[in-house]
Design an enzyme around this catalytic site. Structure first.
Site, PDB file in Angstrom:
ATOM      1  N   TRP A 173      24.238  18.886  33.184  1.00 12.26           N
ATOM      2  CA  TRP A 173      25.355  18.246  32.470  1.00 12.26           C
ATOM      3  C   TRP A 173      25.745  19.042  31.241  1.00 12.26           C
ATOM      4  CZ3 TRP A 173      27.885  15.581  35.669  1.00 12.26           C
ATOM      5  CH2 TRP A 173      27.234  14.843  36.660  1.00 12.26           C
ATOM      6  N   ASP A 220      26.112  13.760  24.327  1.00  4.23           N
ATOM      7  CA  ASP A 220      26.351  13.063  25.585  1.00  4.23           C
ATOM      8  C   ASP A 220      25.143  12.155  25.800  1.00  4.23           C
ATOM      9  OD1 ASP A 220      26.541  12.216  28.194  1.00  4.23           O
ATOM     10  OD2 ASP A 220      26.670  14.207  29.088  1.00  4.23           O
ATOM     11  N   LYS A 268      25.182   3.581  33.662  1.00  6.17           N
ATOM     12  CA  LYS A 268      23.714   3.569  33.701  1.00  6.17           C
ATOM     13  C   LYS A 268      23.205   2.365  32.900  1.00  6.17           C
ATOM     14  CE  LYS A 268      24.334   8.444  34.156  1.00  6.17           C
ATOM     15  NZ  LYS A 268      24.430   8.616  35.566  1.00  6.17           N
TER      16      LYS A 268
HETATM   17  C1  LIG Z   1      24.046  12.997  31.190  1.00  8.00           C
HETATM   18  C2  LIG Z   1      25.297  12.856  32.017  1.00  8.00           C
HETATM   19  N1  LIG Z   1      26.445  13.346  31.540  1.00  8.00           N
HETATM   20  C3  LIG Z   1      27.596  13.255  32.239  1.00  8.00           C
HETATM   21  C4  LIG Z   1      27.628  12.675  33.489  1.00  8.00           C
HETATM   22  C5  LIG Z   1      28.935  12.590  34.226  1.00  8.00           C
HETATM   23  O1  LIG Z   1      29.392  11.314  34.097  1.00  8.00           O
HETATM   24  P1  LIG Z   1      30.722  10.770  34.819  1.00  8.00           P
HETATM   25  O2  LIG Z   1      30.399  10.662  36.272  1.00  8.00           O
HETATM   26  O3  LIG Z   1      30.924   9.453  34.142  1.00  8.00           O
HETATM   27  O4  LIG Z   1      31.814  11.725  34.558  1.00  8.00           O
HETATM   28  C6  LIG Z   1      26.458  12.140  34.020  1.00  8.00           C
HETATM   29  C7  LIG Z   1      26.476  11.492  35.338  1.00  8.00           C
HETATM   30  O5  LIG Z   1      25.467  11.153  35.930  1.00  8.00           O
HETATM   31  C8  LIG Z   1      25.256  12.252  33.273  1.00  8.00           C
HETATM   32  O6  LIG Z   1      24.103  11.765  33.747  1.00  8.00           O
END
Ligand SMILES: Cc1ncc(COP(=O)(O)O)c(C=O)c1O
Length: 365
Positions: free
Chosen positions: A106, A176, A200
């Site tokens: 991520w 994030d 989550k």
């Molecule tokens: C730490 C983290 N950041 C970003 C994301 C991406 O999130 P989204 O699917 O809401 O764009 C996720 C998705 O699992 C994640 O776990």
């Protein structure tokens, strides 16, 4: 008489388990929301009834996370992934740089998006060790003039989590927190911006929470599309356009559930107990199971591990599925096993899974 409902052992990484009592409340309120004769999804987002839901969710989040008045709380769409782009669009000032702490897939995605908008570099990376750890705060290398420093507080795929956040001085710290927001108390004051997709710990997918320091709004780039400016949403209490009303209602109910449980200190104690059940099964297995993350970087939300051989791992995952444990396969990019024990996963599910692990080892050692 209350009916006994069937709830599966849900270890999905997201979307993931929601508190059963919240689902029951949503079910009871679905057809006639608070005497309106409509569901919350059918209300106008400009109605007084919806506005109450919206504002209540904002104030509950503010209270639970002790968010000071100097921050705005926004409910956006586009997931955490859109934040990867909105952050550099708004804050990666021309002639300046931004730094990213690389702790997994991520962070890589966030970094790649930022590269499209300006000059970015790594303040640290644990990629060489296959993202088994979180870098030491003392090892971070960034410049005091940078537009911001970005980190991922919990690495959903690799199963690592920050224990202590850096004090970045005058450099705005952006995090994030998609996969560990609301899992423990945090000091919001350390951050200029926190973002998290809801799916989550916060509620269903469709809402993205952004907590942003007000002074940062004034420094943002003005020549970007209206919907992508944080200031648009801040000025309009996240009601510039139609918000994801049902998701925000659910978020509000999840926040009430956390408060009723005793808030973030209580939830964090529960999360520690849940994770301990599984990490203990790993650590006492004589390497029958071995964790992916280094011990001091282990996540309490996503617990990643492997078995001695690939063959045994396949058998383990197959049997886990047959026993009713859902979502235990590791992320497709790294394989292995992953138990996601977010806030709404009950301790009984983790107990049952740790017993299954011990039993499987006994029968297959
Ligand atoms: C730490 C983290 N950041 C970003 C994301 C991406 O999130 P989204 O699917 O809401 O764009 C996720 C998705 O699992 C994640 O776990």
């Amino acid at each position: 008489m209350k009916l006994q409902v069937h709830r599966t052992y849900n270890f999905n990484a997201g979307p993931s388990a929601l508190p059963c009592s919240v689902l029951e409340k949503a079910q009871a309120e679905l057809i006639d929301f608070r005497g309106t004769g409509m569901s919350v999804m059918e209300l106008s987002h400009r109605s007084h009834t919806y506005e109450e839901v919206h504002n209540q969710a904002i104030s509950s989040l503010k209270e639970l996370l002790s968010i000071p008045d100097s921050y705005e709380i926004l409910f956006l769409q586009g997931g955490a992934s859109l934040q990867f782009s909105m952050i550099p669009m708004n804050f990666l000032t021309q002639g300046k740089k931004a730094s990213y702490i690389m702790t997994g897939s991520w962070s890589e995605k966030a970094f790649s998006e930022a590269k499209l908008f300006g000059d970015v570099y790594h303040a640290a990376s644990t990629k060489e060790g296959n993202y088994r750890s979180i870098p030491k705060v003392e090892q971070l290398q960034y410049h005091p003039e940078d537009s911001y420093l970005h980190l991922t507080s919990n690495n959903t795929i690799y199963g690592t989590q920050w224990k202590n956040f850096p004090d970045s001085g005058n450099v705005p710290l952006i995090a994030d927190m998609s996969s560990d927001i609301l899992s423990k108390p945090i000091d919001v004051n350390k951050f200029a911006l926190i973002y998290a997709g809801a799916q989550k710990n916060l509620g269903p997918s469709g809402v993205t929470v952004v907590i942003i320091r007000k002074d940062l709004l004034e420094q943002a780039n003005t020549s970007i599309p209206t919907m992508l400016k944080y200031s648009t949403h801040a000025k309009n209490n996240s009601l510039y356009n139609t918000p994801p009303t049902f998701g925000i209602y659910m978020l509000g109910e999840v926040l009430n559930w956390v408060s009723e449980l005793g808030g973030l200190t209580a939830i964090s104690e529960q999360n520690e107990q849940k994770a301990k059940l599984i990490y203990d099964a790993i650590d006492s297995s004589n390497d029958f199971y071995f964790g992916h993350a280094d011990q001091d970087s282990r996540s309490l939300m996503n617990l990643t591990f492997n078995l001695k051989t690939e063959e045994l791992e396949k058998k383990f995952l197959k049997q886990a599925k047959e026993e009713g444990f859902v979502g235990v396969n590791g992320h497709r990019s790294i394989g292995g096993c992953r138990v996601s024990a977010y806030n709404a996963v009950p301790i009984e599910a983790c107990k049952a899974f740790s017993e299954f692990m011990i039993d499987f080892q006994t029968k297959n050692n």
